[in-house]
Design an enzyme around this catalytic site. Sequence first.
Site, mmCIF file in Angstrom:
data_model
loop_
_atom_site.group_PDB
_atom_site.id
_atom_site.type_symbol
_atom_site.label_atom_id
_atom_site.label_comp_id
_atom_site.label_asym_id
_atom_site.label_seq_id
_atom_site.Cartn_x
_atom_site.Cartn_y
_atom_site.Cartn_z
ATOM 1 N N HIS A 77 -69.654 41.886 -5.074
ATOM 2 C CA HIS A 77 -70.460 40.679 -4.887
ATOM 3 C C HIS A 77 -70.129 40.051 -3.534
ATOM 4 O O HIS A 77 -71.019 39.727 -2.742
ATOM 5 C CB HIS A 77 -70.209 39.687 -6.021
ATOM 6 C CG HIS A 77 -70.680 38.291 -5.728
ATOM 7 N ND1 HIS A 77 -72.013 37.949 -5.670
ATOM 8 C CD2 HIS A 77 -69.994 37.149 -5.443
ATOM 9 C CE1 HIS A 77 -72.128 36.657 -5.371
ATOM 10 N NE2 HIS A 77 -70.913 36.149 -5.223
ATOM 11 N N ASP A 106 -89.344 40.184 24.504
ATOM 12 C CA ASP A 106 -88.737 40.878 23.359
ATOM 13 C C ASP A 106 -87.223 40.733 23.504
ATOM 14 O O ASP A 106 -86.752 40.015 24.386
ATOM 15 C CB ASP A 106 -89.145 42.368 23.333
ATOM 16 C CG ASP A 106 -89.066 42.945 21.920
ATOM 17 O OD1 ASP A 106 -88.021 42.792 21.271
ATOM 18 O OD2 ASP A 106 -90.062 43.532 21.459
ATOM 19 N N TRP A 142 -62.979 41.109 -1.851
ATOM 20 C CA TRP A 142 -63.717 41.395 -0.607
ATOM 21 C C TRP A 142 -62.787 41.426 0.585
ATOM 22 O O TRP A 142 -63.118 41.990 1.626
ATOM 23 C CB TRP A 142 -64.847 40.378 -0.383
ATOM 24 C CG TRP A 142 -64.435 39.097 0.297
ATOM 25 C CD1 TRP A 142 -63.862 38.016 -0.299
ATOM 26 C CD2 TRP A 142 -64.554 38.775 1.689
ATOM 27 N NE1 TRP A 142 -63.620 37.033 0.639
ATOM 28 C CE2 TRP A 142 -64.040 37.476 1.865
ATOM 29 C CE3 TRP A 142 -65.059 39.457 2.806
ATOM 30 C CZ2 TRP A 142 -63.994 36.846 3.121
ATOM 31 C CZ3 TRP A 142 -64.994 38.822 4.049
ATOM 32 C CH2 TRP A 142 -64.471 37.531 4.191
ATOM 33 N N SER A 169 -73.101 47.715 13.787
ATOM 34 C CA SER A 169 -74.423 47.094 13.825
ATOM 35 C C SER A 169 -74.334 45.667 14.357
ATOM 36 O O SER A 169 -75.112 45.253 15.220
ATOM 37 C CB SER A 169 -75.025 47.112 12.414
ATOM 38 O OG SER A 169 -76.098 46.224 12.328
ATOM 39 N N SER A 170 -73.341 44.916 13.860
ATOM 40 C CA SER A 170 -73.181 43.520 14.294
ATOM 41 C C SER A 170 -72.864 43.420 15.774
ATOM 42 O O SER A 170 -73.364 42.534 16.472
ATOM 43 C CB SER A 170 -72.035 42.844 13.536
ATOM 44 O OG SER A 170 -72.423 42.561 12.233
ATOM 45 N N HIS A 253 -61.364 34.207 9.428
ATOM 46 C CA HIS A 253 -61.730 32.816 9.617
ATOM 47 C C HIS A 253 -62.883 32.632 10.594
ATOM 48 O O HIS A 253 -63.846 31.956 10.265
ATOM 49 C CB HIS A 253 -60.562 31.884 9.920
ATOM 50 C CG HIS A 253 -61.046 30.479 9.785
ATOM 51 N ND1 HIS A 253 -61.073 29.816 8.589
ATOM 52 C CD2 HIS A 253 -61.673 29.685 10.672
ATOM 53 C CE1 HIS A 253 -61.698 28.655 8.750
ATOM 54 N NE2 HIS A 253 -62.061 28.546 10.003
ATOM 55 N N GLU A 255 -65.143 34.620 11.015
ATOM 56 C CA GLU A 255 -66.280 35.107 10.219
ATOM 57 C C GLU A 255 -66.949 33.964 9.441
ATOM 58 O O GLU A 255 -68.167 33.912 9.305
ATOM 59 C CB GLU A 255 -65.794 36.203 9.259
ATOM 60 C CG GLU A 255 -66.779 36.630 8.187
ATOM 61 C CD GLU A 255 -68.004 37.351 8.723
ATOM 62 O OE1 GLU A 255 -67.989 37.796 9.880
ATOM 63 O OE2 GLU A 255 -68.982 37.458 7.959
ATOM 64 N N TYR A 257 -67.266 30.992 10.426
ATOM 65 C CA TYR A 257 -68.126 30.262 11.360
ATOM 66 C C TYR A 257 -69.309 31.097 11.805
ATOM 67 O O TYR A 257 -70.360 30.559 12.142
ATOM 68 C CB TYR A 257 -67.292 29.722 12.530
ATOM 69 C CG TYR A 257 -66.362 28.665 11.991
ATOM 70 C CD1 TYR A 257 -66.865 27.397 11.682
ATOM 71 C CD2 TYR A 257 -65.047 28.947 11.675
ATOM 72 C CE1 TYR A 257 -66.064 26.440 11.103
ATOM 73 C CE2 TYR A 257 -64.239 27.991 11.091
ATOM 74 C CZ TYR A 257 -64.746 26.742 10.799
ATOM 75 O OH TYR A 257 -63.952 25.815 10.196
ATOM 76 N N SER A 268 -80.468 21.938 12.920
ATOM 77 C CA SER A 268 -80.694 21.141 14.126
ATOM 78 C C SER A 268 -82.122 21.273 14.661
ATOM 79 O O SER A 268 -82.548 20.466 15.483
ATOM 80 C CB SER A 268 -79.712 21.548 15.233
ATOM 81 O OG SER A 268 -78.392 21.365 14.790
ATOM 82 N N HIS A 302 -54.141 29.611 7.504
ATOM 83 C CA HIS A 302 -54.312 28.654 6.401
ATOM 84 C C HIS A 302 -54.730 29.366 5.112
ATOM 85 O O HIS A 302 -54.756 28.747 4.058
ATOM 86 C CB HIS A 302 -55.277 27.517 6.775
ATOM 87 C CG HIS A 302 -56.683 27.944 7.069
ATOM 88 N ND1 HIS A 302 -57.531 27.191 7.840
ATOM 89 C CD2 HIS A 302 -57.395 29.036 6.712
ATOM 90 C CE1 HIS A 302 -58.693 27.814 7.938
ATOM 91 N NE2 HIS A 302 -58.637 28.915 7.261
ATOM 92 N N HIS A 303 -55.038 30.645 5.214
ATOM 93 C CA HIS A 303 -55.330 31.429 4.012
ATOM 94 C C HIS A 303 -54.047 32.000 3.424
ATOM 95 O O HIS A 303 -54.083 32.698 2.411
ATOM 96 C CB HIS A 303 -56.273 32.587 4.352
ATOM 97 C CG HIS A 303 -57.613 32.126 4.836
ATOM 98 N ND1 HIS A 303 -58.678 31.939 4.001
ATOM 99 C CD2 HIS A 303 -58.046 31.779 6.077
ATOM 100 C CE1 HIS A 303 -59.729 31.513 4.704
ATOM 101 N NE2 HIS A 303 -59.358 31.397 5.964
ATOM 102 N N THR A 328 -66.985 19.087 13.646
ATOM 103 C CA THR A 328 -67.923 19.167 12.518
ATOM 104 C C THR A 328 -68.446 17.778 12.177
ATOM 105 O O THR A 328 -69.634 17.587 11.896
ATOM 106 C CB THR A 328 -67.257 19.810 11.288
ATOM 107 O OG1 THR A 328 -66.579 20.992 11.714
ATOM 108 C CG2 THR A 328 -68.284 20.180 10.235
ATOM 109 N N LYS A 331 -71.144 16.744 14.478
ATOM 110 C CA LYS A 331 -72.446 17.318 14.109
ATOM 111 C C LYS A 331 -73.099 16.532 12.971
ATOM 112 O O LYS A 331 -74.280 16.179 13.051
ATOM 113 C CB LYS A 331 -72.277 18.775 13.680
ATOM 114 C CG LYS A 331 -72.136 19.687 14.866
ATOM 115 C CD LYS A 331 -71.850 21.093 14.402
ATOM 116 C CE LYS A 331 -72.067 22.052 15.546
ATOM 117 N NZ LYS A 331 -73.481 22.189 15.923
ATOM 118 N N ARG A 450 -58.692 32.519 -10.081
ATOM 119 C CA ARG A 450 -59.899 33.280 -9.771
ATOM 120 C C ARG A 450 -59.645 34.751 -10.051
ATOM 121 O O ARG A 450 -58.504 35.163 -10.266
ATOM 122 C CB ARG A 450 -60.293 33.064 -8.305
ATOM 123 C CG ARG A 450 -59.242 33.512 -7.323
ATOM 124 C CD ARG A 450 -59.531 33.088 -5.891
ATOM 125 N NE ARG A 450 -60.668 33.797 -5.316
ATOM 126 C CZ ARG A 450 -60.884 33.928 -4.002
ATOM 127 N NH1 ARG A 450 -60.009 33.407 -3.132
ATOM 128 N NH2 ARG A 450 -61.935 34.557 -3.547
HETATM 129 CU CU CU1 Z 1 -60.204 30.068 7.133
#
Ligand code: CU1
Length: 525
Positions: A77, A106, A142, A169-170, A253, A255, A257, A268, A302-303, A328, A331, A450
């Site tokens: 998932h 293009d 994941w 690809s990315s 991390h 990722e 963002y 926006s 922080h993870h 943040t 924004k 979890r």
């Molecule tokens: Cu993070």
Amino acid sequence: MEAVHGHDHAHDHHHPTGITRWLTTTNHKDIGSMYLWFSFTMFITGGILALGIRAELFQPGLQLWKPEFFNQLTTMHGLMMVFGAIMPAFVGFANWQIPLMIGASDMAFARMNNFSFWLLPPAALLLASSFFVPGGATGAGWTLYAPLSVQQGMGMDLAIFAVHIMGASSIMGSINIIVTILNMRAPGMTLMKMPLFVWTWLITAYLLIAVMPVLAGAVTMLLTDRHFGTNFFNAAGGGDPVLYQHVFWFFGHPEVYIMILPAFGIVSQVIPTFARKPLFGYASMVYATASIAILSFIVWAHHMFVTGMPAAGQLFFMYATMLIAVPTGVKVFNWVATMWKGSMTFETPMLFSVGFLFVFTMGGFTGLVCAVAPIDIQIQDTYYVVAHFHYVLVAGSLFALFSGTYFWLPKWTGHMYDEKLGKLHFWLSMIFFNMTFFVMHFLGLAGMPRRIPDYSQQFADFNMIASIGAFGFGLTQLIFLAVIIKCIKGGPKAPAKPWEGADTLEWTLPSPAPYHTFETPPVVK
Ligand code: CU1
């Protein structure tokens, strides 16, 4: 067709038709549409896996699946939603919108664009097929943490290969986006005149190029540990499983963002349109986006507050993380100030953007809660974290994607969508989303871990609410599918400028935008 808008594609015999068209297309709109349909397919697939999770957790004591299969569900998932649904959806938006918004004909590398897309379906098939190999798909989560990921069966190898392909690809997609934006803007469109969506994608593309190779490194070390006798993550061989976490989160991390900055970009564009006011604080939005991107590189641990980090490390990563709340906050302030005294209307795109403001901001606040090391140690690996990141990724990324889809659907299809169904989709999504995930905060604070297939009696009520909410949310997405199909097939003809307050470049084109984007590039003053 008027000469200025070029020939009607359907009658153009120089272009291949049918499946050949889609396999060989170099047109950014075709490729954008393929990205969007691909990501929607993965969204449904990943969503079905989520419903498998919620079915198992409907009541304590149920055992619909074997525990190993439950772990496979949570892992796949996550992988499918992150790499298959959310990231490609934003790339689809980039393909459709960036050339139109900057006045380019293009994408810069049109053939590479085709290749970037066509790498994704095989990667998705590899991931999905891993359910059917001996041992099944990987159940390591994941994040694919070592040492579990080193020990698992060949489903893990398929996941590693799929991650490599999606990363390639990315990276190609990002190179394309950067070069397009830097080299192909219409005369007069300086960087600081670009629409915010283009800015957020420019910054996101740099993030992708910086961190996808790091993820590739992490899973390659995993692969060599698994098959070629290295010991990067094996303590007995002189390695360290915690090293995996450092490398993974140095990717992971930023990722986060990558999955939210383009969402900021969409919001926006939408809020100023329906508030009928220019975006408040344009320059500060650009600088805030860049600040968030830079800070995202120095917060990864922080993870990992429970891995036995020295107090100095915990303090550094805690304060660095809390610092991200500043840009943040800039924004969120700017979005609110844009609406302030605006003449607002609430069509579906605006509903999803204002909804985003409410619920995404909550996800931001719970992120701050998780960032506080002493609190995090209490809630690490609980449902509080699951609640937090689903507020960011569903109410943040996904709601912004919905907002942008309704916003640009008239431009993409040439038809207006069904506003009544759109509003129904919004309200049901909002209700069922909160029903599913709000209660998870309570479950987490009460200590429910979890990634477990069963739980003790005290967690029963909230889990039942969450499961009913999840099935409601899943069914609600069929409305979204219906709106899109209806809109593609027909409906009232969309004017070139369906939204009164819209003032970016793409609205100067007829709807749908012609197959070839610009016969003569527009001049932006
Ligand atoms: Cu993070």
